[in-house]
Design an enzyme around this catalytic site. Sequence first.
Site, PDB file in Angstrom:
ATOM      1  N   HIS A   1      16.557   8.025  12.789  1.00  0.00           N
ATOM      2  CA  HIS A   1      15.849   7.665  11.562  1.00  0.00           C
ATOM      3  C   HIS A   1      15.403   8.865  10.741  1.00  0.00           C
ATOM      4  CE1 HIS A   1      15.850   3.489  12.793  1.00  0.00           C
ATOM      5  NE2 HIS A   1      15.270   3.793  13.926  1.00  0.00           N
TER       6      HIS A   1
ATOM      7  N   CYS B   1      13.312   8.730  18.236  1.00  0.00           N
ATOM      8  CA  CYS B   1      13.372   7.851  17.051  1.00  0.00           C
ATOM      9  C   CYS B   1      13.972   8.646  15.893  1.00  0.00           C
ATOM     10  CB  CYS B   1      11.989   7.364  16.663  1.00  0.00           C
ATOM     11  SG  CYS B   1      11.036   6.630  17.995  1.00  0.00           S
TER      12      CYS B   1
ATOM     13  N   HIS C   1     -10.223 -18.684   4.670  1.00  0.00           N
ATOM     14  CA  HIS C   1      -9.558 -17.601   3.932  1.00  0.00           C
ATOM     15  C   HIS C   1      -8.897 -18.040   2.629  1.00  0.00           C
ATOM     16  CE1 HIS C   1     -10.517 -14.757   7.024  1.00  0.00           C
ATOM     17  NE2 HIS C   1     -10.015 -15.549   7.944  1.00  0.00           N
TER      18      HIS C   1
ATOM     19  N   CYS D   1     -10.272 -13.911  15.450  1.00  0.00           N
ATOM     20  CA  CYS D   1     -10.520 -15.081  14.602  1.00  0.00           C
ATOM     21  C   CYS D   1     -10.446 -16.355  15.438  1.00  0.00           C
ATOM     22  CB  CYS D   1      -9.480 -15.163  13.475  1.00  0.00           C
ATOM     23  SG  CYS D   1     -10.067 -14.536  11.896  1.00  0.00           S
TER      24      CYS D   1
ATOM     25  N   CYS E   1      -7.575 -21.617   9.584  1.00  0.00           N
ATOM     26  CA  CYS E   1      -7.602 -20.333   8.864  1.00  0.00           C
ATOM     27  C   CYS E   1      -7.831 -20.596   7.379  1.00  0.00           C
ATOM     28  CB  CYS E   1      -6.275 -19.591   9.024  1.00  0.00           C
ATOM     29  SG  CYS E   1      -5.593 -19.524  10.685  1.00  0.00           S
TER      30      CYS E   1
END
Lengths: 106, 258
Positions: free
Chosen positions: B80, B76, B178, B219, B174
């Site tokens: 980068h 990588c 939230h 969730c 959701c």
Amino acid sequence: MTSIRLSVPQTARKDEIIELKALIQHPMESGYRRGSRGEQIPRNIITRFECLYDGELVFSADFHPAIAADPFLKFYTRAVRSGTLEFRWTDQHGETWSDTASLSVT
Amino acid sequence: MIRLSPVLAFAALVAACSPSPTTDTDLPAADVRSGYTFLTAETQAMQDDSFANPGYLWVDRGAALFGSRAGDAPSCASCHGEGLTGAAATYPAIDAATGDLLNLEGRINQCRIRHQNLPALDYESDDLLALTAFVASQSAGVPISVSTDGAAAPHYRNGRDYFFTRRGQFNLSCHQCHDENWGKRLRGDTISQGHGNGFPAYRLEWQALGSLHRRIRDCDAGVRAEPKAFGDPKYIDLELYLSSRANGLEMESPAIRR
């Protein structure tokens, strides 16, 4: 590949009390939990930690199933001479991981 | 997984049978608060201590993977350099070559296939979590800034639909927890605003670092809906909506969450 993180001061004055910190990646599976299918997840824990200062044992700990994953230890020792600190963990199967750091005492 | 008490489950059933009192307005930008602000002081201290925060075990591993080469493939770091400061704050983003929406995990795997001639890493494997956490940690403190126009617009709409759609046996969206009830208690826990700015995060419940998709699966299971697979396009669309909803909030990965 097990990650280990150590925190050791690079230099210290003679007789200074220095703080050492050690963190290792380990699941510390207690053996008391069950998986999503109800099967018991086997115990898999580190049982022993030792810190050696130039080969001399200065700190050790016995681990038990109630210790959380990725155990983190902070402890102290007295800087007596320049040397190498070795941190060593051993699990219940006898596998060992270790890492070292050098300390310069002035 | 959060289990609802029988009383709460009954309340949820009653809510499901009565006319919906919910609105469909987005969370006002002025109200946006990081999940960090819902933690106890002790857990905040654990996140702030860059040594004691166990998420850095994965960041260290990711840094090593980032700089290491497998066979003839470039690492990588060959392309980068030191890293990708700020990049993670712009994901999910559209890939110019294919037009697909990619999250950070997807981008890392695509880079492996396209430029490194390496197989994709399994979602939620320690190596992919480590690379994702390393790249995300380089954006710590950078405000989230995702684009939702152009090719991303349909993904944004899909993600917003997912957020506002009631689902599961509890028939909850959701949005109901939230947006409408954050800051209130759900059994022993305070409901957060559901931002993803700390992910991949070390959750105390998991005793490990995990991805945002793992959190969303929890969730979904919590409202007794069937969780989608890791990396499912619907979850990536939802991730885009969540990020746009949190635009301006600082990145915290590797954060500590309950």
